[in-house]
Enzyme design. Structure first.
Site, PDB file in Angstrom:
ATOM      1  CE  LYS A  79      12.796  -9.100 -14.086  1.00  0.00           C
ATOM      2  NZ  LYS A  79      11.384  -8.822 -13.436  1.00  0.00           N
ATOM      3  NE  ARG A 116       1.712 -11.955 -17.010  1.00  0.00           N
ATOM      4  CZ  ARG A 116       1.451 -11.155 -16.319  1.00  0.00           C
ATOM      5  NH1 ARG A 116       0.214 -10.599 -16.457  1.00  0.00           N
ATOM      6  NH2 ARG A 116       2.069 -10.786 -15.254  1.00  0.00           N
TER       7      ARG A 116
HETATM    8  N1  BES Z   1      10.043 -13.258 -13.088  1.00  0.00           N
HETATM    9  C1  BES Z   1       9.420 -12.126 -12.600  1.00  0.00           C
HETATM   10  C2  BES Z   1       8.733 -12.175 -11.316  1.00  0.00           C
HETATM   11  C3  BES Z   1       9.519 -12.187  -9.906  1.00  0.00           C
HETATM   12  C4  BES Z   1       9.666 -11.018  -9.141  1.00  0.00           C
HETATM   13  C5  BES Z   1       9.907 -13.359  -9.570  1.00  0.00           C
HETATM   14  C6  BES Z   1      10.557 -11.148  -8.094  1.00  0.00           C
HETATM   15  C7  BES Z   1      11.014 -13.497  -8.394  1.00  0.00           C
HETATM   16  C8  BES Z   1      11.068 -12.513  -7.667  1.00  0.00           C
HETATM   17  C9  BES Z   1       8.334 -11.809 -13.778  1.00  0.00           C
HETATM   18  O1  BES Z   1       8.508 -12.242 -14.893  1.00  0.00           O
HETATM   19  C10 BES Z   1       8.014 -10.495 -13.853  1.00  0.00           C
HETATM   20  O2  BES Z   1       8.754  -9.679 -14.226  1.00  0.00           O
HETATM   21  N2  BES Z   1       6.827 -10.020 -13.493  1.00  0.00           N
HETATM   22  C11 BES Z   1       6.409  -8.730 -13.653  1.00  0.00           C
HETATM   23  C12 BES Z   1       5.312  -8.606 -14.244  1.00  0.00           C
HETATM   24  C13 BES Z   1       4.609  -7.101 -14.480  1.00  0.00           C
HETATM   25  C14 BES Z   1       5.556  -6.425 -15.421  1.00  0.00           C
HETATM   26  C15 BES Z   1       3.034  -7.461 -15.059  1.00  0.00           C
HETATM   27  C16 BES Z   1       6.387  -8.108 -12.021  1.00  0.00           C
HETATM   28  O3  BES Z   1       5.837  -8.953 -11.286  1.00  0.00           O
HETATM   29  O4  BES Z   1       6.899  -7.137 -11.779  1.00  0.00           O
HETATM   30 MN    MN Z   2       9.786 -10.973 -15.972  1.00  0.00          MN
END
Ligand code: BES
Ligand code: MN
Ligand code: ZN
Length: 503
Positions: free
Chosen positions: A279, A353
């Site tokens: 990230k 997921r």
């Molecule tokens: N934990 C994150 C989602 C999240 C984002 C939680 C902001 C709390 C605040 C999750 O694991 C994630 O990174 N999701 C990705 C999925 C995508 C790469 C398909 C996302 O939402 O960007």
């Molecule tokens: Mn994630």
């Protein structure tokens, strides 16, 4: 904060602060409020007449009593229009009044008297909302600050009931509210804790302590079990981290029947760096809260074990970090989930997921009749609904509606997104059965569809709390940081599925 309940005369009450409600459309003061007004030589009615007090929702007006009554100060809190008052507005107002008092008052501990002259609600629910609002409103997480800020704490909140309210019902509601607020505070503590203090192992140990304190069963499974069970999702995400993954199982048995009435599944990513698909660094620290779903189901279990509904509940928390390293899962890898379905890893940041899929398969294996999962699953949900509504999706409209209603009842609002068949193909892969990312658009729905592939025919509801699990500013009974959202929904849901309590 201690909460005491009595019925009596608020004017005679020997507390430093007296709190009373007024409504926006109050037509003349009556009852104890009128007596208080005359003890203050008509000051309250004068301020209402001059429109100094309008009774608007959350409006707080201090009146200094100048020795006319025992209390130093009277606080008038507006509840808005009489016809528009809800239990959640009451919860919010008592939270804000407690915060106001703690920010203003002298340095000693305080005793507050609050006249609960609010008609039209179930007296038990009113008591519950009031204790929840007060306790959640003063929640604070400062354990890592060496010199604690100079915060005045409310020592005792005395809720004074007018005669028309039922003291016994109200008291039982207050006690239920205390249990629920403690559970929410627990979830907040777990989420606010930095990831180096909240590894899967530490989360496990804390949960063990809770299990013995509140008397529910706990089993914690290690990597060998995950291998034997074929949990390729959980193992795949965990393989990049030095911290060992844990598969936590909590069991509450409220019914003699052998059936597992409902499984509560919570995402337990103790830190989500994104893995190899790392990230951006900005706000990455917030990803210490990626176990908020896990925290919510653990916290809900502590309350369920105390409220003792007559059904069987199991909580499942797959817990791991998501880290980049030489052993980490790579984009392009293919993993095999517990039910044999293969998944192409498009991005290692769609890790939630993968661990939930294995947990949902496990819930089905142990015979769960219903499954609800709670997860900080997609940034897309935060984009769509902000920090107001939790996203909800499910494969069974009756059960989904039951969950939405359980949330509405406790002031945790949800908004349903369409799990339409047409979205399913977003997860189609050319090299495996599924892929773990359906792309930028409809991200919350494709993530839910991924989980639906594992829930199969079991009635299942998914709560995406990515937007609601944390807030960047204090508001009502929420403080900056973790909200503990969905804990009260889960508790209320489980109670609603078992209407006959075995007290
Ligand atoms: N934990 C994150 C989602 C999240 C984002 C939680 C902001 C709390 C605040 C999750 O694991 C994630 O990174 N999701 C990705 C999925 C995508 C790469 C398909 C996302 O939402 O960007
Ligand atoms: Mn994630
Ligand atoms: Zn995540």
């Amino acid at each position: 904060m201690k909460i005491k309940i009595s019925s009596g005369n608020i004017i005679k009450y020997d507390a430093q602060v007296i709190v009373v409600n007024v409504f926006e459309d109050e037509d003349g003061l009556s009852g104890q409020l009128a007596k208080l007004d005359s003890a203050l030589d008509g000051e309250i009615s004068r301020l209402i007449k001059q429109k100094e007090i309008k009774g608007k929702f959350k409006e707080i007006t201090p009146i200094f009593t100048l020795g006319k009554i025992a209390a130093v100060k009277v606080l008038i809190i507006g509840l808005g229009k009489k016809s528009e008052v809800t239990l959640d507005k009451i919860r919010i107002c008592i939270a804000e009044i407690c915060q106001y008092i703690q920010s203003k008052n002298g340095n000693s501990s305080l005793e507050i008297a609050y006249l609960a002259d609010i008609a039209g609600f179930d007296n038990s629910e009113l008591g519950q909302a009031m204790s929840e609002g007060a306790l959640l409103g003063v929640y604070c997480f400062n354990k890592h600050i060496s010199k604690k800020p100079d915060r005045k704490e409310i020592d005792t909140l005395n809720i004074i009931l007018p005669k028309k309210l039922n003291l016994n019902l109200f008291t039982s509601g207050v006690n239920k509210g205390i249990i629920c607020a403690q559970a929410v505070s627990l979830a907040r503590d777990l989420v606010n804790e930095p990831a180096n203090y909240m590894t899967p192992s530490i989360l496990t140990e804390i949960t063990r302590t809770l299990a013995s304190k509140y008397n529910f069963d706990i089993q914690v499974f290690e990597k060998d079990f995950m291998q034997a069970e074929g949990m390729g999702g959980l193992l795949g995400v965990a393989q990049g981290s030095n911290e060992l993954p844990k598969f936590i199982l909590l069991k509450y048995s409220g019914s003699k029947k052998k059936t597992l009435d409902i499984a509560l599944v919570g995402k337990g990513i103790t830190f989500d760096s994104g893995g190899i698909s790392i990230k951006p660094s900005e706000n990455m620290g917030d990803m210490k809260g990626d176990m908020a779903g896990g925290a919510a189901v653990i916290a809900a279990m502590t309350a369920i074990a105390q409220l003792k509904p007559s059904l069987n509940v199991t909580a499942i928390i797959p817990a791991t970090e998501n880290m980049p390293s030489g052993t980490a899962m790579r984009p392009g890898d293919v993993i095999t989930q517990k039910n044999g379905k293969t998944v192409e890893i498009i991005t290692t940041d769609a890790e939630g997921r993968l661990i939930l899929a294995d947990a949902i398969c496990y819930a089905r294996k142990i015979g769960a009749k219903k499954i609800i999962d709670v997860a900080t699953l997609t940034g897309a949900c935060r984009v769509a609904l902000g920090d107001i509504c939790t996203g909800v999706l499910g494969n069974d409209q009756t059960f989904t509606q039951t969950v939405i209603s359980a949330g509405d009842k406790v002031g945790e609002c949800m908004w349903q997104l369409p799990l339409k068949e047409e979205y399913k193909e977003l997860n189609k892969s050319e090299v495996a059965d599924l892929k773990n990312s359906g792309g930028r658009y409809a991200g919350t729905i494709s993530a839910a569809w991924f989980l639906a592939e594992f829930a199969e025919t079991t009635p299942w509801v998914h709560l995406d709390i990515a937007g609601t699990s944390m807030t960047d500013k204090a508001k009502g009974y929420y403080q900056k940081g973790a909200t503990g959202v969905s804990v009260r929904t889960l508790i209320n849901l489980v109670l609603s599925l078992a209407p006959l309590e075995n007290v």
